[in-house]
Design a protein around this motif. Structure first.
Motif, PDB file in Angstrom:
ATOM      1  N   ARG A 176       8.210 -13.831 129.457  1.00 51.76           N
ATOM      2  CA  ARG A 176       9.192 -14.823 128.994  1.00 51.76           C
ATOM      3  C   ARG A 176       9.341 -15.966 129.990  1.00 51.76           C
ATOM      4  O   ARG A 176       9.278 -17.150 129.616  1.00 51.76           O
ATOM      5  N   LEU A 181       7.981  -7.834 129.271  1.00 55.80           N
ATOM      6  CA  LEU A 181       8.427  -8.967 128.462  1.00 55.80           C
ATOM      7  C   LEU A 181       9.188  -9.997 129.288  1.00 55.80           C
ATOM      8  O   LEU A 181       9.081 -11.201 129.040  1.00 55.80           O
ATOM      9  N   CYS A 205       0.388  -9.441 131.741  1.00 53.79           N
ATOM     10  CA  CYS A 205       1.575  -9.100 130.945  1.00 53.79           C
ATOM     11  C   CYS A 205       1.215  -8.422 129.630  1.00 53.79           C
ATOM     12  O   CYS A 205       1.971  -7.569 129.137  1.00 53.79           O
ATOM     13  N   LEU A 227      11.702 -11.444 122.118  1.00 53.36           N
ATOM     14  CA  LEU A 227      10.392 -11.551 121.456  1.00 53.36           C
ATOM     15  C   LEU A 227      10.317 -12.816 120.601  1.00 53.36           C
ATOM     16  O   LEU A 227       9.286 -13.495 120.550  1.00 53.36           O
ATOM     17  N   LYS A 255       4.518  -6.754 118.324  1.00 48.95           N
ATOM     18  CA  LYS A 255       5.667  -6.088 118.941  1.00 48.95           C
ATOM     19  C   LYS A 255       6.928  -6.326 118.128  1.00 48.95           C
ATOM     20  O   LYS A 255       7.783  -5.441 117.973  1.00 48.95           O
ATOM     21  N   ALA A 292       2.842 -10.557 120.688  1.00 50.21           N
ATOM     22  CA  ALA A 292       4.299 -10.631 120.526  1.00 50.21           C
ATOM     23  C   ALA A 292       4.700 -10.420 119.068  1.00 50.21           C
ATOM     24  O   ALA A 292       5.715  -9.768 118.780  1.00 50.21           O
ATOM     25  N   GLY A 337      13.749  -6.346 129.636  1.00 52.40           N
ATOM     26  CA  GLY A 337      12.469  -6.037 130.286  1.00 52.40           C
ATOM     27  C   GLY A 337      12.379  -4.630 130.833  1.00 52.40           C
ATOM     28  O   GLY A 337      11.520  -4.354 131.673  1.00 52.40           O
ATOM     29  N   ASN A 375       8.927  -2.551 130.226  1.00 49.25           N
ATOM     30  CA  ASN A 375       7.854  -3.411 129.710  1.00 49.25           C
ATOM     31  C   ASN A 375       7.729  -4.662 130.572  1.00 49.25           C
ATOM     32  O   ASN A 375       8.439  -4.810 131.578  1.00 49.25           O
ATOM     33  N   ILE A 412       9.851 -15.750 122.915  1.00 49.51           N
ATOM     34  CA  ILE A 412       8.469 -15.804 123.418  1.00 49.51           C
ATOM     35  C   ILE A 412       7.556 -16.439 122.378  1.00 49.51           C
ATOM     36  O   ILE A 412       6.747 -17.321 122.682  1.00 49.51           O
TER      37      ILE A 412
END
Length: 835
Positions: free
Chosen positions: A431, A427, A404, A480, A471, A468, A422, A425, A483
């Motif tokens: 998650r 994510l 990931c 984000l 990002k 994260a 998502g 990407n 996460i």
């Protein structure tokens, strides 16, 4: 020839009203309908005119005035209700005509010709009258009359299908047990397939328009569940049309709702086992006669089927306490999940996405199934933790998480509910994988946590957290933040109570935690989840740093204590408890108190002043009695809250904490007392007299709390026993101790206030003298200026001033003659001023 005359009369009536029945004549028409129904038992010739009259009821009623609709509403509703009662007539032709008439209410066509002076009623008028007359309930009850007649049954179902579009009608149908009646008809012989289709459609309308719980309760009998299962299996194995697949999925949704009801006999009927096997049969190759010969087409309807089956697995694995199911029943469900290898089946999706698709699914469909499977795994894994560990699930998840954050090109579709955020990407995958780990780590199972740490999970999670966080700097969004919060929770769970793991976290972890503590306070109200992120960071600090001197010292070097006090100074009520707890724990490190003492907030506020201010705020919310200067009012119970005083003394077992003890954990006063004890009560900087008054109470907090416990103890003893005189005397002395302390504290507070008052008076006098001196100086300056002006404007005054100056000079000279000394003149020649 009476019957012939009657038939002729009926034909005339039909002919007269061929374009619609007038509202004013409905009562008589209903009487005619009833008479025809009675005559049918003797003469079948009345069937045709009866059907013709019923057919006329399907046309719009005729009105003369707009007010007629309201005026004749009772007659109209009764006439429509009578149609339902006519279902008792033992004639297929009549029953079908009644159903056609009801269906025509929803497809109303205007007559080609109107009666002179009449107009048709509004389009929805008959629908409203049908609701008012309770037609839907009557038709449901009439299902018993047509049970063995397929054509009639289908027409009744068609009529009910139209009627069930209304919430009022659905309520009436539920009174007649429509849900259970319809479910039992699902498996009747019907080559056309309309029986299942119309029954399921009505069930859906009932679910949407009435109480879902009531519908589910009606469907929860063993007979209904069996019928639903057989209909589902038949469509699954023999349905080949697109509509069959849709219908199969609709029945599966209803089955899912039943699975959520603990009272539904899903296990007893074998439905639960069937659904679990179906959910995993493509991933786990276990020979099972239930799915022998079953194949998926990988089309959209089969894709929906797969998602619904995953959803059923999630429902079945819910916490038994949450759904109020018995432990034995839940154990049976878990056994079925274990035998069907649900965990290995779901883990098939914990792998990097491949192109094209997986098992013939398209890339988009596979991604959606993958995310759904991982989401379900988060529900199943905690209840099948032994199976989870045996399948090396932690390893698979950590490898998947590595992918990931890797640089492998991947473009997520982000189309589904689980794929939110998502698109383009990974994510969404990250998650849901973290959610699985969060679910298993929250069990605090040593085997799970050890397995994760042995594979380097702490270091990997820190890397993901950095990824994260970076990002999030580019663009903050809720996913984000979620996460990051989940990773912080995982680190907290893994490092808590393990020194070695805390050391692994120490330097890199503290560097990552610091920016979270420096979060802009305005973001806490953004609604994206910053609040949760901050709490997770504080929890991580408590679990991963405190107790490890290496990590603690590094946190202190990074001025972490200052950041915690900055957060405390925001006076966010929900942050107080956790921050004060962290500070108290940190004070076990001898270097901490100097950091706390050094901190300065806004307007040069000290930590001691902040803590005392928080104490006052807490006592205000608790309703503790204080006078306007903050002094003790109630000497017997100086720190008791208003709620505490309202509680009656109830004798409790020795292992149950009393209210005075429980109260300690319900507010922050104990933590504030502990912190001030660490700082010391002497020589605290930046305190006002008001602070010293409050500090006197805080200093004796433990004495007052001991007094409260003794008060409760005395009250409990007197409730059940009568102490002997010696014990009673001892108890009296003990109970007087906190009161004496309260009086001493109150006296000290008064002394502090008097000292402050005296100091204020002295300062006031100094200030007054200073003002006086300033005024006197101003007067002297003014007088000097006035004299100067006088000398410059009045020559006589100038001469007088000159004489005074010369006299002053002469007076100031020494009277003794200086030997051999030179005498200098003090006059400046030619000078015309005395300045």
């Amino acid at each position: 020839d009476l019957e012939k005359e009657q038939l002729k009369a009926l034909k005339k009536v039909v002919k007269r009203f061929e374009n619609g029945l007038p509202l004013k004549d409905l009562t008589q028409i209903v009487e005619i309908l009833n008479l025809c129904a009675e005559k049918m038992n003797e003469q079948e010739a009345f069937i045709e005119p009866l059907c013709e009259l019923i057919k006329l009821c399907g046309l719009p009623f005729q009105k003369k005035k707009s007010s007629d609709e309201v005026r004749y509403s009772v007659a109209a509703s009764k006439s429509i209700a009578q149609l339902g009662y006519l279902m008792r007539v033992p004639s297929s032709q009549v029953r079908i005509q009644i159903c056609k008439c009801v269906v025509s209410f929803y497809n109303m066509e205007l007559p080609r010709k109107l009666l002179p002076g009449y107009q048709p009623t509004s389009a929805n008028y008959k629908i409203q009258m049908a609701e008012l007359g309770g037609l839907a309930e009557t038709l449901v009850l009439s299902l018993a009359l047509v049970e063995n007649h397929l054509t009639e049954k289908l027409w009744v179902l068609k009529a009910l299908q139209h009627l069930s579009s209304s919430g009022v009608n659905c309520g009436l149908m539920m009174k007649a047990q429509a849900a259970s009646r319809l479910c039992l008809y699902l498996n009747g012989v019907d080559p056309s397939g309309q029986l299942v289709f119309r029954s399921s459609e009505i069930l859906w309308n009932l679910l949407e328009n009435t109480s879902k719980e009531e519908v589910v309760n009606q469907l929860s009998s063993l007979e209904c569940v069996h019928a639903l299962k057989e209909a589902f299996v038949d469509l699954l194995l023999h349905g080949f049309r697109h509509c069959d697949h849709q219908l199969r999925n609709d029945l599966l949704v209803i089955a899912t709702l039943l699975a959520e009801n603990p009272a539904a006999p899903m296990i007893e009927s074998g439905f639960t086992k069937l659904l679990i096997v179906l959910a995993t049969f493509t991933e786990v190759k276990i020979p099972n006669p239930l799915v022998k010969g079953l194949k998926l087409t990988y089309g959209y309807e089969d894709f929906e089927l797969k998602k619904l089956l995953f959803n059923v697995i999630g429902v079945l694995s819910k916490d038994p306490c949450a759904i109020q199911v018995t432990i034995s029943l839940f154990a049976l469900t878990l056994q079925l999940l274990r035998e069907s290898d649900v965990i290995p089946a779901l883990l098939c999706y914990v792998k990097p996405n491949q192109k094209p698709g997986f098992h013939d699914w398209s890339a988009a469909h596979y991604e959606e199934l993958q995310l759904h499977a991982i989401a379900v795994l988060a529900s199943v894994a905690p209840v099948l933790i032994d199976k989870y560990l045996s399948c090396q699930a932690n390893t698979l998840l950590l490898v998947f998480l590595e992918w990931c954050i890797g640089q492998d090109p991947f473009f997520g579709q982000g189309n589904s509910f689980h794929g939110t955020g998502g698109r383009g990407n990974k994510l969404a995958q990250m998650r849901y994988s973290l959610r699985v780990l969060r679910a298993v780590v929250s069990l605090y199972d040593d085997a799970v946590n050890l397995n994760l740490c042995d594979q380097g999970a702490i270091s990997q999670l820190l890397d993901i957290l950095k990824y994260a966080a970076n990002k999030s700097k580019e663009k903050e969004d809720a996913i984000l933040l979620e996460i990051q919060a989940d990773i912080l929770f995982l680190l907290s769970g893994l490092c808590e109570n393990d020194l070695h793991r805390k050391e692994l976290f120490s330097y890199e972890g503290v560097d990552i935690l610091i920016p979270f503590l420096q979060m802009d306070p305005k973001k806490l109200y953004s609604g994206l989840g910053h609040n949760r992120l901050l709490f997770s960071a504080l929890d991580c600090l408590w679990s991963c740093v405190i107790g490890c001197y290496i990590a603690e010292d590094y946190f202190l070097e990074k001025q972490g204590i200052f950041l915690l006090l900055d957060l405390l100074a925001l006076k966010q009520k929900n942050l107080h408890n956790i921050i004060l707890g962290i500070l108290v724990e940190f004070c076990d490190n001898p270097k901490t108190t100097s950091h706390i003492s050094t901190w300065r907030g806004d307007k040069d506020q000290t930590a001691a002043h902040l803590l005392i201010e928080l104490w006052r705020q807490e006592e205000l919310e608790l309703g503790v009695k204080r006078d306007r200067f903050g002094r003790i009012v109630d000497m017997k119970r100086p720190i008791a809250s208003s709620f505490q005083k309202q509680q009656e003394i109830i004798p409790l077992p020795a292992n149950c904490p009393s209210f005075a003890i429980v109260e300690i954990s319900e507010n922050i006063r104990a933590k504030l007392y502990s912190l001030l004890c660490k700082l010391g009560f002497e020589d605290l900087p930046g305190l006002s007299a008001k602070d010293f008054v409050t500090l006197a109470i805080i200093r004796h907090y433990i004495d007052f709390k001991v007094g409260e416990v003794w008060t409760e103890l005395c009250a409990e003893l007197k409730e059940e026993f009568k102490p002997v005189s010696s014990d009673e005397e001892v108890l009296k002395v003990i109970s007087e101790v906190p009161e004496d302390i309260g009086r001493r504290v109150a006296a000290l507070q008064t002394e502090v206030l008097e000292s402050q008052h005296h100091q204020e008076i002295q300062e006031e006098e100094k200030t007054y003298k200073k003002i006086q001196a300033i005024h006197k100086q101003r007067e002297m300056v003014t007088k000097s200026w006035e004299n100067f002006l006088t000398r410059t404007s009045d020559y006589e005054a100038l001469k007088k001033a000159k004489k005074l100056q010369e006299k002053s000079i002469e007076t100031s000279r020494s009277k003794l003659k200086t030997e051999n000394g030179t005498v200098h003149s003090t006059d400046i020649k030619g000078l015309g001023t005395t300045v």
